[in-house]
Design a protein around this motif. Structure first.
Motif, short mmCIF file in Angstrom:
data_model
loop_
_atom_site.label_atom_id
_atom_site.label_comp_id
_atom_site.label_asym_id
_atom_site.label_seq_id
_atom_site.Cartn_x
_atom_site.Cartn_y
_atom_site.Cartn_z
N GLY A 32 1.69 1.94 7.57
CA GLY A 32 2.14 1.20 6.40
C GLY A 32 2.46 2.16 5.27
O GLY A 32 1.97 3.29 5.24
N THR A 56 3.13 2.46 0.89
CA THR A 56 3.14 1.87 -0.44
C THR A 56 4.57 1.89 -0.97
O THR A 56 5.41 2.68 -0.53
N ASP A 106 5.47 -3.29 0.04
CA ASP A 106 4.03 -3.50 -0.04
C ASP A 106 3.72 -4.50 -1.15
O ASP A 106 2.90 -4.24 -2.03
N ASP A 147 0.30 -5.33 -2.85
CA ASP A 147 -0.54 -4.30 -2.24
C ASP A 147 -1.15 -4.78 -0.93
O ASP A 147 -2.19 -4.27 -0.48
N ALA A 160 -0.12 -4.71 2.37
CA ALA A 160 -0.13 -3.83 3.53
C ALA A 160 -1.04 -2.63 3.31
O ALA A 160 -1.81 -2.25 4.19
N SER A 161 -0.93 -2.00 2.14
CA SER A 161 -1.76 -0.82 1.88
C SER A 161 -3.24 -1.17 1.84
O SER A 161 -4.09 -0.42 2.35
N GLY A 205 3.80 -4.69 6.56
CA GLY A 205 4.54 -4.78 5.32
C GLY A 205 4.30 -6.12 4.65
O GLY A 205 3.69 -7.03 5.25
#
Length: 282
Positions: free
Chosen positions: A15, A17, A21, A24, A26-27, A122
């Motif tokens: 993943g 940033t 994303d 936030d 996915a991160s 994502g």
């Protein structure tokens, strides 16, 4: 390389940033897995040749003795052996330069450890309500993955980001790849969404065949609903808009008792959202 673990047919979970994303989601999903699983540092990709530092700036940090140091925006890789599978996790900022060279490094790691599959995470902004289950769309080009995990075959044509380029690079080596996207409410774009992170973690772990570490995200998911509700509470127009989204989501839910059997919006509609979102990035 920071370490040389003994990995057996690992799965790569990646993943980035940045624009892919939203909330936030996915991160935070990847961070949750890295921390909950106690993953060990495996490698770092030197950001010098791939990063526009005027866009993604390094950070100044002070230690306990007030000494200054610079933290560079690197893409990190971690590894862990889990019940059911070994995993390589990758997280960092989307590179701005030399994408093909960047992907060659990731492909090299995947081939070195004999990876058998790659999954990217994502999140995008969409017309979905915060108060309903998070819609997820999973795509793949490998027929076996599509059938085994009930994924969609992407028909997208147009501008792409590093995720698309990385999938192409891995696919050309013969590695099956899948992409998971969570839909985050556009009206709450500035609010981190642990709810979407939970959805990504749960779906990822169901694919790779290991228990999902959800306990750390659960409290934040409840707080998220309350925070977004407070955000729109004093805006009558926004409240009406969200009510319409909720009605649309409810009308598209299955009629039986298992409300988790299908996403709250039509998968084709969410694919259209993803494709339009990608085109807008041009």
């Amino acid at each position: 390389m920071l370490a040389e673990p003994e990995l057996q047919r690992p799965v790569l979970i990646a993943g980035f940033t940045g624009w892919n994303d939203a909330g936030d989601a996915a991160s935070n999903a990847l961070t949750t897995m890295i921390e909950a699983w106690g993953a060990d540092a495996l490698a770092e990709i030197d950001p010098e040749v791939f990063t526009d530092f005027a866009t993604i700036r390094p950070q100044v940090r002070l230690d306990d003795e007030r000494n200054r140091s610079i933290v560079w925006p690197t893409v990190g890789m971690w590894s862990v052996s889990l019940p059911g599978t070994d995993v390589i996790l990758m997280l960092g900022p989307e590179p701005a330069l030399r994408w093909r060279g960047f992907c060659e490094q990731i492909v090299g790691v995947a081939q070195h450890f004999g990876a058998t599959m790659a999954v990217s995470l994502g999140a995008l902004l969409a017309d979905v309500p915060h108060s309903r289950p998070v819609p997820l769309i999973g795509t793949a080009s490998d027929p076996d993955l599509i059938e085994r995990f009930e994924l969609q075959r992407s028909q997208y044509e147009g501008p792409t980001g590093i995720v698309g380029v990385l999938h192409d690079a891995l696919h050309r080596t013969g590695l099956p790849t899948a992409s998971l996207w969570a839909a985050v409410p556009g009206y709450a774009s500035q609010v981190p969404s642990p709810k979407a992170s939970m959805a990504l973690v749960e779906r990822t772990c169901s694919i790779i065949g290991t228990p999902a570490p959800l306990s750390g995200l659960a409290p934040g998911s409840v707080e998220y609903d309350a925070r977004v509700a407070a955000l729109i509470g004093d805006d009558d127009d926004m409240a009406e808009y969200v009510a319409r989204l909720e009605q649309m989501a409810d009308e598209s839910e299955p009629n039986d008792d298992d409300l988790t059997a299908a996403p709250p919006i039509d998968p084709d509609e969410l694919i259209d959202e993803v494709e339009q979102f990608l085109r807008d990035q041009e």
